[in-house]
Design an enzyme around this catalytic site. Structure first.
Site, PDB file in Angstrom:
ATOM      1  N   TRP A  11       0.833  -1.210   0.000  1.00 22.91           N
ATOM      2  CA  TRP A  11       0.000   0.000   0.000  1.00 22.91           C
ATOM      3  C   TRP A  11       0.862   1.252   0.000  1.00 22.91           C
ATOM      4  CZ3 TRP A  11      -4.360  -1.068  -1.867  1.00 22.91           C
ATOM      5  CH2 TRP A  11      -5.052  -2.234  -1.519  1.00 22.91           C
ATOM      6  N   ASP A  21      -1.607   6.636   6.449  1.00 24.69           N
ATOM      7  CA  ASP A  21      -2.655   5.740   5.978  1.00 24.69           C
ATOM      8  C   ASP A  21      -2.945   4.785   7.141  1.00 24.69           C
ATOM      9  OD1 ASP A  21      -4.238   3.786   4.859  1.00 24.69           O
ATOM     10  OD2 ASP A  21      -2.871   3.296   3.201  1.00 24.69           O
ATOM     11  N   LYS A  62     -12.309  -1.799   7.260  1.00 26.39           N
ATOM     12  CA  LYS A  62     -11.561  -2.737   8.098  1.00 26.39           C
ATOM     13  C   LYS A  62     -11.951  -2.587   9.571  1.00 26.39           C
ATOM     14  CE  LYS A  62      -8.490  -3.090   4.379  1.00 26.39           C
ATOM     15  NZ  LYS A  62      -7.724  -2.245   3.477  1.00 26.39           N
TER      16      LYS A  62
HETATM   17  C1  LIG Z   1      -7.186  -1.787   2.349  1.00 29.96           C
HETATM   18  C2  LIG Z   1      -6.129  -0.791   2.343  1.00 29.96           C
HETATM   19  C3  LIG Z   1      -6.044   0.207   1.347  1.00 29.96           C
HETATM   20  C4  LIG Z   1      -6.973   0.254   0.160  1.00 29.96           C
HETATM   21  O1  LIG Z   1      -8.209   0.738   0.511  1.00 29.96           O
HETATM   22  P1  LIG Z   1      -9.361   1.020  -0.578  1.00 29.96           P
HETATM   23  O2  LIG Z   1     -10.446   1.540   0.295  1.00 29.96           O
HETATM   24  O3  LIG Z   1      -9.673  -0.293  -1.220  1.00 29.96           O
HETATM   25  O4  LIG Z   1      -8.854   2.007  -1.550  1.00 29.96           O
HETATM   26  C5  LIG Z   1      -5.036   1.150   1.453  1.00 29.96           C
HETATM   27  N1  LIG Z   1      -4.176   1.128   2.481  1.00 29.96           N
HETATM   28  C6  LIG Z   1      -4.213   0.173   3.435  1.00 29.96           C
HETATM   29  C7  LIG Z   1      -3.223   0.208   4.535  1.00 29.96           C
HETATM   30  C8  LIG Z   1      -5.190  -0.800   3.389  1.00 29.96           C
HETATM   31  O5  LIG Z   1      -5.242  -1.744   4.353  1.00 29.96           O
END
Ligand SMILES: *Cc1c(COP(=O)(O)O)cnc(C)c1O
Length: 359
Positions: free
Chosen positions: A102, A172, A196
């Site tokens: 990511w 993030d 999540k």
């Molecule tokens: C799941 C995830 C993403 C992607 O998220 P989307 O909502 O599908 O764009 C980005 N960064 C991390 C750390 C993730 O776990």
């Protein structure tokens, strides 16, 4: 009906109590004769949902008043672009710490928009560890420093954020937001897709320090400018109403359990149970992450052969476990144990792991 033993990485398990409440209110929300999905986002009822979701998130995460809380769309993936679009400064570098796939994607998007460089990387080490702080190479004048607090695919997590008083820290937090207490003031901007730890997919939370809004330029597309959403309490255009409603229910559920401190305590207990199952297996299971970087959210491990991994996953499936296969890019196994995964399910998984290895 029997609930799955759900270890999905995302979208992931939601609290059963939240689903039941949503079911009860689905067809007739509070006597309106309508579902939340059917009402105007300008209605009094929806504004109340939007306001209380924002207020609860502020309370639960102790978000200071000099931060805006935004509910956006496009997932964390759109934030990979919106962050550089809004926060880059001419003549300054944006710094990225690579700790997994990511983070790599975030850097790729930033490079399309301006100067972005790697401040530290765990790639050579198979992303088994968070790079140590002394490895960070920063000039004082950077635009921002971007980290991924929890690496969903590799199963590593920052346990202490890097200290960089002169540069705004951008995080993030998609896979560990609200799973532990965080000092918001350490960050300039936090973003997370909800699917999540916070609710269903469709809504993305952005927490931004207000002074950083001044960096956005008037040439930005309206929808990609943080100021648009800040000015309109995230109601500039039609928001994902159902997702925000479910987010509100998840926040109320978290509050009823005692808030983030209580969740953090339980998350540690859950992670301890699974890491003990790995460490006490005499090498039958091998944890992917180095001990000091182990994630409390995604427990990644391998078995000794592909054959054995397949058998493990097949037997687990027969017993009602779901979501235990590792990410398609790394293989092996992964148990995602976000806030809503009950400790009883984690205990059942640890028991199965022991029985399987004994056999
Ligand atoms: C799941 C995830 C993403 C992607 O998220 P989307 O909502 O599908 O764009 C980005 N960064 C991390 C750390 C993730 O776990």
């Amino acid at each position: 009906m029997k609930r799955a033993l759900n270890f999905n990485a995302g979208p992931a398990a939601l609290p059963e109590a939240v689903l039941k409440r949503a079911e009860k209110e689905l067809v007739d929300y509070k006597g309106t004769g309508m579902a939340v999905m059917e009402m105007s986002h300008r209605s009094k009822e929806f504004e109340e949902i939007n306001d209380s979701a924002q207020k609860l998130l502020r309370e639960l995460m102790s978000i200071p008043d000099d931060y805006e809380v935004l509910f956006l769309q496009g997932g964390a993936s759109l934030q990979f672009s919106m962050v550089p679009m809004n926060l880059m400064i001419e003549g300054k570098q944006a710094y990225y710490v690579l700790t997994g796939s990511w983070a790599e994607k975030a850097l790729t998007e930033a490079k399309r928009l301006g100067p972005a460089v790697i401040a530290a990387s765990g790639k050579e080490n198979g992303y088994r560890a968070i790079p140590s702080l002394s490895e960070l190479k920063l000039e004082q004048s950077g635009a921002y420093l971007h980290i991924t607090t929890n690496n969903t695919i590799y199963g590593t997590q920052w346990h202490v954020p890097p200290s960089c008083p002169d540069i705004p820290l951008v995080a993030d937090m998609s896979s560990d937001i609200m799973s532990r207490q965080v000092n918001i003031s350490d960050y300039g901007l936090i973003y997370a897709g909800a699917q999540k730890n916070l609710g269903p997919s469709g809504v993305t939370v952005v927490i931004i320090r207000k002074d950083l809004l001044q960096r956005s330029k008037d040439t930005l597309p309206t929808m990609l400018d943080y100021r648009t959403h800040a000015k309109n309490t995230s109601l500039y255009n039609t928001p994902p109403t159902m997702a925000i409603y479910l987010l509100k229910l998840v926040l109320e559920w978290a509050d009823s359990l005692g808030g983030v401190g209580a969740l953090e305590k339980q998350n540690k207990e859950k992670a301890d149970i699974l890491y003990a199952a790995i460490d006490e297996s005499d090498g039958f299971y091998n944890g992917h992450a180095e001990h000091a970087s182990r994630s409390l959210m995604n427990v990644t491990f391998t078995l000794q052969s592909e054959e054995r991994t397949k058998t493990f996953l097949a037997e687990a499936k027969n017993l009602g476990f779901t979501g235990l296969a590792g990410h398609r890019s790394v293989g092996g196994c992964r148990a995602s144990i976000y806030n809503a995964v009950p400790i009883e399910h984690v205990e059942q998984l640890a028991l199965f792991m022991k029985e399987f290895s004994n056999k």
